[in-house]
Design a protein around this motif. Structure first.
Motif, PDB file in Angstrom:
ATOM      1  N   VAL A 104       0.841  -1.193   0.000  1.00  0.00           N
ATOM      2  CA  VAL A 104       0.000   0.000   0.000  1.00  0.00           C
ATOM      3  C   VAL A 104       0.878   1.246   0.000  1.00  0.00           C
ATOM      4  N   GLU A 106       0.831   5.117   0.604  1.00  0.00           N
ATOM      5  CA  GLU A 106      -0.003   6.157   1.198  1.00  0.00           C
ATOM      6  C   GLU A 106       0.026   7.398   0.317  1.00  0.00           C
ATOM      7  N   LYS A 107      -1.138   8.009   0.182  1.00  0.00           N
ATOM      8  CA  LYS A 107      -1.235   9.258  -0.544  1.00  0.00           C
ATOM      9  C   LYS A 107      -1.322  10.370   0.479  1.00  0.00           C
ATOM     10  N   LYS A 118     -12.037  11.813  -8.210  1.00  0.00           N
ATOM     11  CA  LYS A 118     -12.621  10.698  -8.957  1.00  0.00           C
ATOM     12  C   LYS A 118     -14.098  10.994  -9.224  1.00  0.00           C
ATOM     13  N   GLU A 147      -6.353  10.864   6.239  1.00  0.00           N
ATOM     14  CA  GLU A 147      -6.318  11.121   4.800  1.00  0.00           C
ATOM     15  C   GLU A 147      -7.594  11.769   4.276  1.00  0.00           C
ATOM     16  N   ASN A 164     -11.713  11.685   0.763  1.00  0.00           N
ATOM     17  CA  ASN A 164     -10.675  10.737   1.140  1.00  0.00           C
ATOM     18  C   ASN A 164      -9.606  10.693   0.064  1.00  0.00           C
ATOM     19  N   ARG A 166      -8.131   8.268  -1.263  1.00  0.00           N
ATOM     20  CA  ARG A 166      -8.265   7.234  -2.306  1.00  0.00           C
ATOM     21  C   ARG A 166      -9.127   7.716  -3.479  1.00  0.00           C
ATOM     22  N   ASN A 167      -9.875   8.816  -3.273  1.00  0.00           N
ATOM     23  CA  ASN A 167     -10.681   9.377  -4.353  1.00  0.00           C
ATOM     24  C   ASN A 167      -9.995  10.568  -5.017  1.00  0.00           C
ATOM     25  N   LYS A 169      -6.179  12.228  -6.776  1.00  0.00           N
ATOM     26  CA  LYS A 169      -4.830  11.974  -7.277  1.00  0.00           C
ATOM     27  C   LYS A 169      -4.197  13.320  -7.613  1.00  0.00           C
TER      28      LYS A 169
END
Length: 173
Positions: A104, A106-107, A118, A147, A164, A166-167, A169
């Motif tokens: 994984v 991390e962002k 996203k 995050e 979040n 994960r959504n 970039k």
């Protein structure tokens, strides 16, 4: 052979296969505990019906008195065996978690950086096979715990709710 596969191959006779599938499930050692569900329940390993019918060495050399005494001893240590199995299971889960978490990435975004959001998460634009995957760019105005980020448009209008990582970039000009 997996239970679903075996029942699938049985076609219309799956009802006759269920007892054999259940027996194999109960007498197969689990990878996480290294014990069978049967032995964790009763304290001993199961005997195959064939062993009793054919009168194998295991059955032929059986002494009723020593067998009863052995079963009592095994039942006394059954709780300890279950605890050891629980320790092995938690160690297995920890090792599995460590294996998957090592991949994984991390962002982490800093305040002032530009990101894309996203479209699947926001549903701001119509989705579909040819619809856009990302929308934006947006500026990060606040970085919260876990995050979660607060965003604003390029014109300075705040975007409702936190987003979040994960959504999101990173956006490069």
């Amino acid at each position: 052979m997996g239970s679903k596969l075996r029942l699938g191959k049985a076609k219309g006779k799956w009802a006759e296969e269920i007892p054999m599938v259940r027996w194999s499930y109960r007498t197969t050692p689990r990878k996480s505990t290294k014990e069978t569900p049967f032995s964790l329940t009763y304290g001993i390993e199961a005997m195959l019906p064939m062993e009793v019918a054919v009168n194998t060495l295991r059955v032929a050399n059986q002494d009723e008195e020593s067998n009863t005494q052995g079963l009592r001893i095994k039942l006394d240590i059954l709780e300890e065996k279950r605890e050891e199995s629980g320790v092995r299971q938690s160690a297995y889960k920890h090792a599995t978690e460590r294996y998957y978490n090592q991949r994984v990435k991390e962002k982490a975004f800093k305040v002032g950086e530009y990101v894309l959001r996203k479209n699947e998460a926001s549903r701001a634009q119509p989705q579909g096979k040819l619809g856009p995957m990302w929308e934006g760019p947006y500026r990060v105005t606040e970085a919260n715990r876990n995050e979660a980020y607060v965003l604003e448009t390029m014109e300075g209008r705040p975007i409702p709710r936190t987003w979040n990582a994960r959504n999101l970039k990173k956006y490069f000009f």
